[in-house]
Design an enzyme around this catalytic site. Structure first.
Site, PDB file in Angstrom:
ATOM      1  N   GLY A 163       2.165 -16.795 -70.019  1.00 34.58           N
ATOM      2  CA  GLY A 163       1.645 -18.153 -70.073  1.00 34.58           C
ATOM      3  C   GLY A 163       2.222 -18.599 -72.142  1.00 34.58           C
ATOM      4  N   GLY A 164       2.150 -19.684 -72.065  1.00 32.84           N
ATOM      5  CA  GLY A 164       2.296 -20.383 -72.936  1.00 32.84           C
ATOM      6  C   GLY A 164       2.803 -20.088 -74.693  1.00 32.84           C
ATOM      7  CG  ASP A 190      -4.796  -3.105 -49.618  1.00 37.17           C
ATOM      8  OD1 ASP A 190      -4.497  -3.689 -48.720  1.00 37.17           O
ATOM      9  OD2 ASP A 190      -4.422  -1.491 -50.099  1.00 37.17           O
ATOM     10  CD  GLU A 216      -1.881  -3.921 -52.790  1.00 35.92           C
ATOM     11  OE1 GLU A 216      -2.940  -3.091 -52.566  1.00 35.92           O
ATOM     12  OE2 GLU A 216      -1.691  -3.904 -53.472  1.00 35.92           O
ATOM     13  CD  GLN A 252      -6.925  -0.436 -51.923  1.00 36.19           C
ATOM     14  OE1 GLN A 252      -7.191  -1.491 -52.966  1.00 36.19           O
ATOM     15  NE2 GLN A 252      -6.410  -0.033 -51.693  1.00 36.19           N
TER      16      GLN A 252
HETATM   17  C1  LIG Z   1      -3.962  -1.348 -41.784  1.00 32.98           C
HETATM   18  C2  LIG Z   1      -2.790  -1.211 -40.916  1.00 32.98           C
HETATM   19  C3  LIG Z   1      -1.887  -1.480 -41.023  1.00 32.98           C
HETATM   20  C4  LIG Z   1      -3.834   0.177 -40.749  1.00 32.98           C
HETATM   21  O1  LIG Z   1      -2.368   0.390 -38.539  1.00 32.98           O
HETATM   22  P1  LIG Z   1      -3.386   1.046 -37.978  1.00 32.98           P
HETATM   23  O2  LIG Z   1      -3.473   2.313 -39.109  1.00 32.98           O
HETATM   24  O3  LIG Z   1      -1.926   1.577 -36.418  1.00 32.98           O
HETATM   25  O4  LIG Z   1      -4.737   0.574 -37.208  1.00 32.98           O
HETATM   26  P2  LIG Z   1      -4.514  -0.538 -36.156  1.00 32.98           P
HETATM   27  O5  LIG Z   1      -5.761  -1.399 -37.072  1.00 32.98           O
HETATM   28  O6  LIG Z   1      -3.286  -1.226 -35.737  1.00 32.98           O
HETATM   29  O7  LIG Z   1      -5.423  -0.250 -34.442  1.00 32.98           O
HETATM   30  C5  LIG Z   1      -6.885   0.691 -35.181  1.00 32.98           C
HETATM   31  C6  LIG Z   1      -7.113   0.740 -33.773  1.00 32.98           C
HETATM   32  O8  LIG Z   1      -7.695   1.768 -33.708  1.00 32.98           O
HETATM   33  C7  LIG Z   1      -9.450   1.640 -32.640  1.00 32.98           C
HETATM   34  N1  LIG Z   1     -10.323   1.266 -33.131  1.00 32.98           N
HETATM   35  C8  LIG Z   1     -11.001   1.028 -34.064  1.00 32.98           C
HETATM   36  N2  LIG Z   1     -11.788   0.541 -34.371  1.00 32.98           N
HETATM   37  C9  LIG Z   1     -12.757   1.499 -33.218  1.00 32.98           C
HETATM   38  C10 LIG Z   1     -13.611   2.313 -32.860  1.00 32.98           C
HETATM   39  N3  LIG Z   1     -14.287   2.327 -33.701  1.00 32.98           N
HETATM   40  N4  LIG Z   1     -13.537   2.855 -31.419  1.00 32.98           N
HETATM   41  C11 LIG Z   1     -12.232   3.192 -30.581  1.00 32.98           C
HETATM   42  N5  LIG Z   1     -11.317   2.311 -31.578  1.00 32.98           N
HETATM   43  C12 LIG Z   1     -11.407   1.902 -32.528  1.00 32.98           C
HETATM   44  C13 LIG Z   1      -8.812  -0.403 -32.641  1.00 32.98           C
HETATM   45  O9  LIG Z   1      -8.886  -0.868 -31.710  1.00 32.98           O
HETATM   46  C14 LIG Z   1      -7.042  -0.342 -32.459  1.00 32.98           C
HETATM   47  O10 LIG Z   1      -6.954  -0.372 -31.287  1.00 32.98           O
HETATM   48  P3  LIG Z   1      -5.248  -0.815 -30.936  1.00 32.98           P
HETATM   49  O11 LIG Z   1      -4.376  -0.641 -30.961  1.00 32.98           O
HETATM   50  O12 LIG Z   1      -5.696   0.103 -29.199  1.00 32.98           O
HETATM   51  O13 LIG Z   1      -5.866  -1.876 -30.210  1.00 32.98           O
HETATM   52  C15 LIG Z   1      -3.825  -2.555 -39.890  1.00 32.98           C
HETATM   53  O14 LIG Z   1      -5.254  -2.677 -39.404  1.00 32.98           O
HETATM   54  C16 LIG Z   1      -3.352  -3.891 -40.494  1.00 32.98           C
HETATM   55  O15 LIG Z   1      -2.494  -4.527 -41.031  1.00 32.98           O
HETATM   56  N6  LIG Z   1      -4.462  -4.341 -40.801  1.00 32.98           N
HETATM   57  C17 LIG Z   1      -4.416  -6.335 -40.959  1.00 32.98           C
HETATM   58  C18 LIG Z   1      -4.359  -5.726 -42.669  1.00 32.98           C
HETATM   59  C19 LIG Z   1      -4.961  -5.438 -43.578  1.00 32.98           C
HETATM   60  O16 LIG Z   1      -5.943  -5.581 -43.962  1.00 32.98           O
HETATM   61  N7  LIG Z   1      -4.066  -4.423 -44.400  1.00 32.98           N
HETATM   62  C20 LIG Z   1      -4.287  -3.461 -45.220  1.00 32.98           C
HETATM   63  C21 LIG Z   1      -5.209  -2.608 -45.623  1.00 32.98           C
HETATM   64  S1  LIG Z   1      -5.768  -1.745 -46.506  1.00 32.98           S
END
Ligand SMILES: CC(C)(COP(=O)(O)OP(=O)(O)OC[C@H]1O[C@@H](n2cnc3c(N)ncnc32)[C@H](O)[C@@H]1OP(=O)(O)O)[C@@H](O)C(=O)NCCC(=O)NCCS
Length: 415
Positions: free
Chosen positions: A246-247, A168, A139, A17
């Site tokens: 607020g105030g 988010d 979030e 998101q």
């Molecule tokens: C949101 C979040 C918790 C999700 O975690 P997740 O589902 O485990 O996903 P990640 O971001 O860890 O990882 C995605 C993986 O997919 C891989 N990936 C993503 N796009 C890809 C693509 N096009 N081709 C191949 N691999 C891909 C990434 O390289 C990563 O792999 P790695 O762990 O081996 O490096 C995490 O991305 C995060 O903390 N993001 C930052 C904060 C954020 O934006 N949070 C709010 C989200 S609404």
């Protein structure tokens, strides 16, 4: 009428998101947003909270309007080549993966800059540098760590998260501001730069009035809080129910029908400038001559009694009547509108804030359009792309690849 961001191309590696809401705003403003997704799978939200089997979820469709979708795996050699070409052709690379994910794909910031010194590389992360920088964040974690949860909720209740996605979508909006500033700066410097927004920081920015109150607390009780004068204050800003923050004191009061309708309430603010009008309309003209009531300071210790008296009046009117009677008297107030009422509100349809969109697989659905209105660059809402819908189109028209090169990339599993 040209779009404000026409000619700006975004390499959109965002998912879930926070990032997608940001790049969606850029797309509404006219940027060409190329969403890069993992071949065969795509953004995880396509399959989350599905209401119709095998069809992109509303979660996905409502966060990814006006974008093009390309499938590409930058982890394999053939994918790296295409990814490098995309970096060359784009103005902005946006992402919100877990920390280090783009580096692990083989593209640290130094390399990205080397490929395209003009590119702006924008990221959302959960936390800024420090003890939690490697943590994954969603979030509600941001709401809890950014000060929103500890300051939201019933006075004697537990910490509460809010339905507004301030972690988010709130961080996505901050990211947009950073990207636009970096694009403007590039006009002068000729160089791109790194933009990073931490979700904890964005939530805290949105909660700055609570840090204000934290410091006021050192100088005595917070007199506009419901805890004053009879409750106790600890050493941190407490939860304050629906107090205004607020105030000008405000509260949610019951309206006609509250016994059966969970949204038959209105928010009323007792602004000093229009207090006399409010007192008169609720039948409390006596307050105007009474020194116990006729100054904001005198009223502070008995806000609960005051809102009880206001509520006796609002309970005799429905919430829209309350709005219609109080607004002409300059008493700020607002009905508690349900999502059902908002979805059906004609004025929001008229401004394009609520729009109906047609999708080839799911049919018609409602979404929130661009809340940022530009007079010379109005936004149209275009349905979200199917997974990989624009892969060939982008590889041919943006990167200039021919059929054989595309075939080869496909055979190697890069696209
Ligand atoms: C949101 C979040 C918790 C999700 O975690 P997740 O589902 O485990 O996903 P990640 O971001 O860890 O990882 C995605 C993986 O997919 C891989 N990936 C993503 N796009 C890809 C693509 N096009 N081709 C191949 N691999 C891909 C990434 O390289 C990563 O792999 P790695 O762990 O081996 O490096 C995490 O991305 C995060 O903390 N993001 C930052 C904060 C954020 O934006 N949070 C709010 C989200 S609404």
């Amino acid at each position: 009428m040209g779009k404000a961001l026409e000619g700006v191309r975004i390499l959109d590696m965002t998912h879930v998101q926070s990032g997608p809401t940001g790049t969606q705003i850029l797309a509404w403003l006219g940027a060409d947003v190329i969403k890069v997704e993992r071949p065969g799978k795509g953004d995880a939200t396509r399959g989350q909270l599905r209401d119709i089997p095998e069809v992109d979820s509303l979660y996905f469709t409502m966060l990814n309007h006006n974008k093009r979708s390309v499938t590409l795996n930058p982890k394999i050699e053939a994918g790296k080549k295409i990814f490098t070409r995309l970096i060359e052709e784009c103005d902005v690379l946006a992402e919100n993966f877990a920390p280090g994910a783009i580096d692990r794909m083989g593209f640290p910031w130094e390399k990205i800059q080397e490929i395209n010194p003009r590119i702006i590389y924008a990221s959302v992360k959960g936390f800024g540098p420090g003890p939690y920088e490697d943590c994954k964040v969603y979030e509600n974690i941001a709401q809890c760590t950014g000060g929103a949860a500890s300051t939201t909720g019933e006075i004697d209740g537990f910490p509460m998260v809010t339905g507004a996605q301030i972690g988010d979508s709130g961080t996505g909006i901050h990211l947009v501001a950073g990207i636009l500033a970096a694009l403007l700066h590039r006009e002068k410097s000729g160089k791109g730069q790194r933009v990073v927004c931490a979700m904890q920081d964005a939530v805290l920015n949105l909660c700055r009035v609570k840090l204000r109150d934290q410091q006021r607390l050192a100088h005595g009780p917070l007199t506009e809080f419901p805890q004053y004068p009879n409750g106790t204050f600890g050493d941190a800003v407490p939860r304050a129910g629906n107090a205004s923050g607020g105030g000008q004191p405000g509260w949610i009061v019951k309206c006609k029908g509250w016994e059966t309708d969970p949204d038959a309430y209105a928010y009323v603010i007792t602004q000093a400038a229009s207090f006399a009008e409010l007192a008169k309309v609720i039948g409390h003209e006596d307050w105007l001559e009474d020194p116990e009531w006729n100054t904001p300071k005198a009223r502070l210790g008995k806000l609960d009694t005051m809102f009880d008296e206001i509520e006796k009046w609002t309970m005799t009117k429905d919430k829209l009547e309350v709005m219609n009677i109080l607004n002409p008297l300059n008493v700020p107030c607002g009905p508690i509108l349900s999502m059902k009422e908002i979805a059906e509100e004609p004025s929001l349809r008229a401004t394009g804030t609520i729009v109906e969109v047609d999708h080839p697989e799911r049919g018609k659905y409602l979404t929130v359009g661009n809340p940022i209105k530009l007079s010379a660059s109005p936004s149209d809402v275009v349905r979200s792309p199917l997974l990989g819908e624009h892969t060939e189109e982008v590889l041919k028209t943006v990167l200039g690849l021919d059929d054989d090169e595309i075939k080869e990339a496909r055979e190697q599993g890069a696209i």
